[in-house]
Design a protein around this motif. Structure first.
Motif: not given
Length: 211
Positions: A76-80, A149-153
């Motif tokens: 949720d944090i990454i997409l925000k 790493a963010a993409a992997s999550i």
């Protein structure tokens, strides 16, 4: 929280070393990774994300090193915070048609094309892709590069949610537990209840032949 936060900050410093080369020149950097190359059932999912250079997220790491609960929170944090992101889902039928490597490449390329913002450089987790954007494939990139790493999550959480939905349809297969991977419980369910439409038939050739 102090020691853990210090460790996260140190990790973040290491993992953004690739991006900083580009950020220093005002360039946008995208990272691409996938989830689901190995399972017997379900899709392969790729995510492509562009993260801001001035609002970094503590705790970002290779999705395999992050607990499920924390992955969900980080998703949720990454997409925000993302400058841009795109997710591509390639189903089991395509995997059976073109093989898992080509299906994964297709997912990577679709995710990159799905971005509304064009990055100046792309880092991929060891995948060669067709694009006119300069890119660098890195082995174990999800453990080395912040954006990968963010993409992997994002990819992992997206795929896990898909498999939990399949679990509701086919509870006897326990997809919420093993996410389609070849566990003993999964193989036992296949032998007991049969092969589903969401199974990758090319991954089950020996089982099919033996039957």
């Amino acid at each position: 929280m102090g020691k853990r936060e210090d460790a996260w900050r140190e990790k973040l410093q290491l993992m953004t070393s690739y991006e900083r080369i580009h950020w220093e020149h005002g360039e946008l950097v995208a990272g691409i990774d996938e989830a689901g190359r190995g399972p017997l059932a379900g899709p392969v999912v790729a995510a492509c994300v562009i993260m801001p250079c001035d609002d970094l997220i503590l705790g970002i790491d290779d999705s395999k090193k992050v607990s499920e609960k924390r992955r969900e929170a980080l998703y949720d944090i990454i997409l925000k915070k993302a400058v841009g992101y795109s997710i591509s889902v390639v189903d089991n039928r395509v995997i059976d048609e073109v093989n898992i490597l080509n299906a994964t490449r297709k997912a990577f390329e679709n995710a990159l094309r799905g971005l509304e913002i064009r990055p100046q450089h792309v880092y991929t987790d060891a995948m060669a892709i067709e694009t006119d954007i300069p890119y660098t494939p890195l082995i174990k990139g999800d453990a080395k590069v912040y954006t990968i790493a963010a993409a992997s999550i994002v990819a992992k959480v997206t795929r896990d949610r898909i498999m939990r939905e399949y679990d509701k349809q086919y509870p006897e297969y326990l997809f919420a537990k093993h996410k389609g991977y070849g566990t003993k419980a999964h193989y036992d369910a296949i032998r007991t209840y049969g092969i589903l439409d969401i199974h990758r038939k090319t991954f089950l050739r020996k089982l099919i032949q033996n039957d």
